[in-house]
Design a protein around this motif. Structure first.
Motif, short mmCIF file in Angstrom:
data_model
loop_
_atom_site.label_atom_id
_atom_site.label_comp_id
_atom_site.label_asym_id
_atom_site.label_seq_id
_atom_site.Cartn_x
_atom_site.Cartn_y
_atom_site.Cartn_z
N ARG B 73 2.11 2.06 -10.38
CA ARG B 73 3.57 1.85 -10.45
C ARG B 73 4.28 3.13 -10.01
O ARG B 73 3.86 4.22 -10.40
N GLY B 74 5.31 2.95 -9.19
CA GLY B 74 6.09 4.11 -8.75
C GLY B 74 7.56 3.85 -8.98
O GLY B 74 8.08 4.10 -10.05
N TYR B 78 6.68 9.14 -9.52
CA TYR B 78 5.31 8.93 -9.03
C TYR B 78 4.30 9.82 -9.74
O TYR B 78 4.58 10.98 -10.07
N GLY B 219 9.30 0.36 -0.17
CA GLY B 219 8.22 1.09 0.45
C GLY B 219 8.23 1.05 1.97
O GLY B 219 7.39 1.67 2.63
N ALA B 362 -2.94 3.02 -0.28
CA ALA B 362 -2.00 1.90 -0.46
C ALA B 362 -2.34 0.77 0.50
O ALA B 362 -2.26 -0.41 0.14
N ASN B 385 3.35 4.26 0.85
CA ASN B 385 2.40 4.12 -0.27
C ASN B 385 2.87 3.12 -1.32
O ASN B 385 2.33 3.06 -2.41
N GLU B 386 3.90 2.37 -0.98
CA GLU B 386 4.41 1.35 -1.89
C GLU B 386 4.67 0.10 -1.09
O GLU B 386 5.06 0.18 0.08
N PRO B 410 1.90 -3.15 -11.22
CA PRO B 410 3.10 -2.95 -10.41
C PRO B 410 4.39 -3.21 -11.19
O PRO B 410 4.36 -3.84 -12.26
N LEU B 425 6.03 -4.73 -7.01
CA LEU B 425 6.13 -3.50 -6.22
C LEU B 425 4.95 -2.61 -6.63
O LEU B 425 4.95 -2.00 -7.70
N CYS B 427 2.20 0.54 -6.06
CA CYS B 427 2.18 1.90 -5.53
C CYS B 427 0.77 2.46 -5.66
O CYS B 427 0.07 2.17 -6.62
N SER B 428 0.37 3.23 -4.68
CA SER B 428 -0.91 3.91 -4.79
C SER B 428 -0.77 5.32 -4.24
O SER B 428 -0.11 5.55 -3.24
N THR B 429 -1.38 6.27 -4.93
CA THR B 429 -1.29 7.66 -4.48
C THR B 429 -2.70 8.23 -4.33
O THR B 429 -3.69 7.53 -4.53
#
Lengths: 475, 452
Positions: B73-74, B78, B219, B362, B385-386, B410, B425, B427-429
């Motif tokens: 989740r962003g 983040y 994103g 992502a 990334n989202e 998300p 939504l 998010c991945s980092t």
């Protein structure tokens, strides 16, 4: 000393990432949107960075390194416990479901309550990110309130000529015209002058009490009455709250809106100029105008973010405010308790008056009477030795003392505004008094020393004209 | 007499000091204050450090600490990796417990650190000048709108509906009283990008600025250049940028942005329940006198040695008072310095690599989720990334299930968009491992489809 960018050397790094562990996807993006040139961030190794910031840190004066009697800024000691407690909440995302943030919400709820109690207000928002941000919040509440009540002719905000610069700027940002009211010879708002500017076109009056001269506005009850007779609201700038906690409450003096500076009164670190935190408290009649959300509790005892504030002025910043600053302030309030907060105010005022008394023989004190937590030296007398307040301040640096606030408030010429706070010991104050006298002696016998000062600092006196004329704002 | 760890006064000290002042009782220091209050605050009595610590620990236990959680989740805040050195260096006590550098000679640490921050922000945004921080991303956008209006003396801001919804709220609150009108620009339901036709149709001679996010709240990566080309010369383009993405994406300054702002949290700052974070603020040099906030400049000292001071203070409230560019006084200097330390540690190569990994993780996640056939794609635009996808099941049920496994799923877009209830939504980092992503996908398989 070099900039970190000047220490750059390709082939070095202070950073590492795991190897990419997912199958790669080809980047599908218009060519023009792909970065062509890397930003010139430095490539340095970790030890270089450690030494760089160590060197920078050594070039700073701070509360931890020595006396910091910066008037109006309330540079009290920042307890170590506050930092540790704030760190407990570093890894919390603002959009977690409510059942996962009950502890954080409870803290906010309690803090809202305590701050309301300390200020005598009925409801509090913790959203504003700094004192000036709180002022803007307050002024927008005034605006919405007068609109709702059909006071179409209310266009003005009155503030004293001794006010902080943020006051007129905030009133202006909220769309008001600013009217200054003169201080009387005793340093307080002149009641007669006040009556002259007070009429139905006034939306609000912004005051701090004690005021920026460290003096209590003795006519406050009369001013509040006059303001309310004209349906104007009274706004309290909480910058000087450290003088009166547990002694008197703005709400009881007739103020309708209050902002606080958690970083001043409640011992949270000033962080080189922020983060601050500027909660705003209001009386019942203004409760529905607060920015949303505020923290509430429901019948089952669950805390929640209340967005149902129909008349709300809206939102002043994202999420819920400077939470980790709130944690520090909350920790402090628990440590001090009701009796400790009151004692802190008393000792802050005691320290200020002790200094004032010890300095009054040799220095000209503007408005020399019992003050609250700060007082002002009128530095015009230094002219006879050919030096200015600025020179005096710079010489203090050579003795390892941060100078008081200088040239503020604007109504005292060559002002030097001293606020020792309650966290300084008598020994520290006595040392300061000695240094003040020593420098005065230097001014009399060898003023060049002051004009040349500082000499014991990382850099000598800096050329502000060059900095402003030949703007160089990046490395 | 009760004693407190932060107050040094002994009974003896107090007596001596009162004698110097010429009073017999502390009360005399308050004799000018009307008796309005009995002095008994309705808050608890003071506690010991042990008790306070226990109390705070208890509160923290009832707040989900995400340190050991997999985070997907962003939505504005983040979870990125914060290198060990960042926190230790930036929170040194001579940084932490100093204030505004009013006395430059003993504040060179602060001043140089902030000057380096400004430099780094200029570098990553591709702009000529930057200030030393704003409160957060939302207030930075709001102040940018006000600044644009001071530059071209026009009073309408066209704000993309696809920027962070809370930024729109903040901007409205900030600008309403200054007679600036905010009109929202639609996004294209197909691409997720700003609807250029809608934008074109809303530009008139009163238009001061256009605000977009890069990438936007969904994103999606907006084409700044295309948008800039549509705008009449005097209309300022304000770009709210996600700084991590700028390791991969072209700098907004090189694509025609006039003001670049953004939320800086992801640059080495913790999530901290959304605050404090900081806003960055950069623009073209020619607008510098209309810029809000503190600006640090280089100069020389009496010996000709390099040093730093605050400059252009005549714009600021303590000098200009009611005519200041903004009322901002305390900014978020500490957070800015944290970012500066972070950017120095990661360096240009690190920023590029982090951005690349964010993109890759992502995209892998998105691909796998779509392949699971439990999600429908939503927007065609390229993302960083989202991304938004639509689950064929109840998102809340899924998120609850994930939580049991210490996964944060998300954001449900229904929180902000009436017409996007149950849209996810994600998010991945760089912090998400393939293992985590694969595990999340396996959890999708356990969820029953419901018709929405």
């Amino acid at each position: 000393m070099k900039l970190i960018f000047e220490k750059d050397k390709s082939g070095r790094t202070a950073f590492s990432l795991p190897k990419l562990d997912v199958p790669e996807t080809k980047i599908e993006l218009e060519e023009e949107l792909l970065r062509k040139k890397e930003p010139s961030l430095p490539q340095v190794h970790e030890l270089e960075i450690v030494r760089h910031y160590n060197e920078l840190e050594r070039k700073n004066h701070s509360v931890d390194s020595g006396f910091y009697p910066l008037g109006s800024c309330t540079m009290k000691y920042n307890p170590m416990l506050n930092e540790e407690m704030a760190n407990l909440f570093n890894n919390i995302h603002p959009y977690l479901e409510e059942e996962h943030i009950q502890g954080a919400l409870e803290l906010m709820y309690n803090l809202q309550k305590y701050l309301g109690e300390i200020t005598g207000m009925d409801a509090v928002t913790l959203q504003p990110a700094a004192g000036a941000h709180g002022e803007l919040t307050g002024m927008l509440i005034v605006r919405k309130y007068i609109e709702d009540n059909g006071y179409t002719n209310k266009t003005k905000v009155i503030l004293p000529d001794s006010a902080h610069g943020t006051n007129p700027a905030s009133a202006k940002m909220a769309g008001f015209d600013v009217v200054e009211v003169k201080s009387g010879p005793d340093g307080r708002v002149d009641l007669e002058e006040f009556k002259k500017v007070m009429d139905d076109s006034v939306a609000a009056i912004m005051l701090t009490n004690p005021n920026t001269l460290g003096l209590f506005e003795k006519d406050i009850l009369e001013m509040a009455k006059l303001a309310h007779e004209h349906n104007a609201l009274l706004y309290y700038d909480g910058a000087n709250l450290n003088a009166i906690m547990g002694k008197v409450r703005p709400g009881d003096m007739g103020f309708d809106i209050v902002h606080l500076n958690l970083h001043k009164t409640f011992s949270t670190p000033h962080g080189m100029g922020g983060p601050g935190s500027g909660p705003v408290g209001v009386k019942e009649k203004l409760k529905d105008y607060l920015p949303k959300p505020i923290v509430d509790i429901n019948e089952e005892g669950k805390y929640y973010l209340n967005y149902n504030i129909p008349k709300s002025i809206g939102r002043l910043r994202t999420f819920y405010g400077n939470f980790s600053v709130m944690v520090r302030a909350y920790t402090y309030i628990l440590m001090m308790g009701k009796e400790g907060l009151k004692f802190a105010s008393e000792m802050a005022v005691l320290n200020a008056n002790y200094l004032r008394k010890k300095l009054e023989k040799e220095f000209k004190i503007a408005y020399n009477e019992i003050c609250k937590h700060e007082f002002i030296i009128d530095g015009t007398f230094l002219k006879e030795y050919g030096v200015k307040t600025l020179d005096f301040a710079k010489r203090l640096l050579d003795y390892g003392i941060h100078p008081p606030t200088i040239y503020f408030p604007l109504i005292v010429h060559e002002a030097m505004m001293i606020e020792p706070t309650e966290t300084e010991s008598k020994e520290e104050l006595d040392h300061f008094i000695d240094v003040m006298h020593k420098i005065l002696e230097e001014a009399k016998t060898n003023p060049e020393i002051l004009k040349e000062a500082p000499v014991n600092t990382p850099v000598r006196r800096l050329n502000e004209t060059v900095a402003n004329k030949q703007l160089k704002l990046r490395g | 007499m009760k004693r407190f760890p932060y107050i040094p006064h002994t009974e003896e000290d107090i007596k001596e000091m009162m004698k110097v002042i010429g009073i017999n009782d502390i009360k005399e220091l308050y004799k000018d204050i009307p008796e309005l209050f009995d002095g008994e605050l309705n808050i608890p009595e003071s506690k010991s450090e042990i008790e306070v610590k226990r109390e705070l620990l208890e509160l923290s236990k009832r707040t989900t600490n995400l340190e050991n959680y997999a985070m997907f989740r962003g939505a504005g805040i983040y979870k990125h990796y914060v290198p060990s050195a960042v926190y230790q260096l930036s929170t040194k006590r001579n940084f932490l417990t100093a204030y505004t550098p009013y006395q430059a000679e003993v504040s060179q640490g602060t001043l140089q650190a902030l000057y380096e921050f400004q430099t780094a922000i200029c570098e990553i945004t591709g702009m000529e000048v930057a200030n030393s921080s704003m409160y957060d991303g939302g207030t930075a956008v709001a102040e940018a709108i006000l600044m644009a209006s001071r530059v071209n003396r026009k009073h309408k801001a066209l704000v993309a509906k696809s920027i962070h919804p809370e930024y729109i709220e903040v901007s409205k609150t900030y600008t309403e009283s200054q007679n600036i009108e905010i009109e929202l620009i639609d996004y294209d339901e197909k691409t997720g990008k700003i609807n250029l036709e809608d934008l074109k149709s809303k530009i008139d001679e009163n238009t001061s600025s256009v605000v977009i996010s890069y990438p936007n709240f969904f994103g999606i990566i907006e084409n700044i250049k295309q948008i800039k080309e549509i705008l009449p010369e005097k209309v300022l383009l304000i770009v709210n940028a996600y700084p991590i993405a700028l390791g991969l994406l072209e700098a907004p300054g090189n694509l025609g942005a006039d003001i670049v702002v953004g939320e800086g949290q992801s640059l080495g700052n913790y999530m901290s329940f959304g605050g404090p974070t900081f806003g960055f603020f950069a623009s073209k040099q020619k607008y510098i006198r209309q810029m809000p906030g503190r600006i640090i400049g280089e100069t020389i000292d009496a010996d000709g040695k390099r040093g730093f001071v605050m400059v252009l203070q005549t714009r600021e409230q303590h000098i200009r008072r009611a005519r200041a560019t903004s009322n901002i006084c305390s900014n978020h200097a500490l957070m800015a310095v944290i970012a500066s330390v972070y950017l120095s540690i990661i360096g240009r190569e690190g920023l590029k690599e982090i951005a690349y990994q964010n993109y890759q993780k992502a995209h892998y996640l998105a691909k796998k989720l779509i392949e699971s056939e439990k999600f429908d794609p939503v927007f065609e635009g390229e993302f960083f990334n989202e991304f938004v996808i639509k689950p064929r099941f109840d998102l809340e049920v899924f998120n609850k299930k994930l939580l049991e496994e210490k996964y944060i799923g998300p954001l449900n877009l229904g929180k902000f968009f009436e017409d996007k209830k149950n849209y996810a939504l994600f998010c991945s980092t760089e912090l998400n491992t393939k293992e985590e992503i694969d595990y999340l996908i396996s959890k999708v398989g356990e969820i029953d489809e419901i018709d929405f």
